[in-house]
Design an enzyme around this catalytic site. Structure first.
Site, PDB file in Angstrom:
ATOM      1  CB  CYS A 299      -2.760  -7.334  -6.383  1.00 20.97           C
ATOM      2  SG  CYS A 299      -3.301  -5.764  -7.080  1.00 20.97           S
TER       3      CYS A 299
ATOM      4  CG  HIS B  95      -4.609  -5.219  -2.871  1.00 18.19           C
ATOM      5  ND1 HIS B  95      -3.413  -5.523  -3.501  1.00 18.19           N
ATOM      6  CD2 HIS B  95      -4.828  -6.222  -1.993  1.00 18.19           C
ATOM      7  CE1 HIS B  95      -2.939  -6.652  -2.996  1.00 18.19           C
ATOM      8  NE2 HIS B  95      -3.783  -7.111  -2.084  1.00 18.19           N
TER       9      HIS B  95
ATOM     10  CG  HIS C 188      -3.255 -10.526  -0.938  1.00 15.89           C
ATOM     11  ND1 HIS C 188      -3.036  -9.259  -0.458  1.00 15.89           N
ATOM     12  CD2 HIS C 188      -3.102 -11.341   0.127  1.00 15.89           C
ATOM     13  CE1 HIS C 188      -2.772  -9.308   0.843  1.00 15.89           C
ATOM     14  NE2 HIS C 188      -2.808 -10.571   1.216  1.00 15.89           N
TER      15      HIS C 188
END
Length: 184
Positions: free
Chosen positions: A74, A125, A137
């Site tokens: 990510c 994240h 992502h």
């Protein structure tokens, strides 16, 4: 065609056929591209970053990855996209969230970063907002690839924490004194 002739007697078929052919050239089966997000762009919005992120859909998820050749995690996806925009961002989610300016959720724009708490880990994240409540992502080895998700999906809505906005400024956003590297 009969209906058109009824409203436009004597209409030549050629202009209509040409018009249909031109419109059919606009059809595509490519990956999702959001070229006209509902949000208005300001000078701080980064549409180029959002478009670049959308182009990376389907690239593999790889822990520690930060390029199309090796794959992405990510923060590696964010690092790569903004590096192409000439902005050197931190390589980990914690530093990104703590060094970039906070933006209110209702003020988000394409190119902003959206952060989530996964498995009770704060700011673990990150994705790149692309408009229409969607973000790009590299979620996990479970999904295996860079993808677009919706902020309104219960999983992401429940874990959403923050929005940050990368911007071009003279101050380096890479804190060399911070040696922490949190990947996903």
């Amino acid at each position: 065609m009969q209906c058109i002739r009824a409203f436009m007697p004597g209409m030549n078929k050629f202009p209509l056929i040409l018009f249909v052919l031109i419109l059919s050239g606009c059809a595509t089966t490519e990956k999702l591209k959001l070229t006209q997000p509902a949000e208005k762009f300001s000078s701080s919005g980064n549409n180029k970053a959002a478009q670049e992120a959308l182009q990376l859909q389907g690239h593999p998820y790889v822990p520690g990855g930060k390029s199309p050749n090796e794959g992405f995690d990510c923060s590696g996806l964010v690092f790569y996209v903004y590096k192409k925009q000439g902005l050197n961002l931190p390589r980990d989610t914690w530093s990104l969230a703590n060094q970039l300016p906070t933006i209110q959720l209702n003020q988000r724009q394409p190119g902003d970063l959206v952060f989530f708490n996964i498995n009770t880990k704060p700011l673990s994240h990150v994705g790149i907002y692309v408009g229409h409540d969607k973000f790009v992502h590299a979620p996990s080895s479970h999904t295996g690839k860079v993808m677009v998700s919706d902020l309104n999906q219960p999983y992401w809505r429940e874990r959403f924490t923050a929005v940050r906005r990368p911007s071009h400024n003279p101050v380096s956003l890479n804190d060399t004194t911070n040696q922490i590297c949190l990947l996903n």
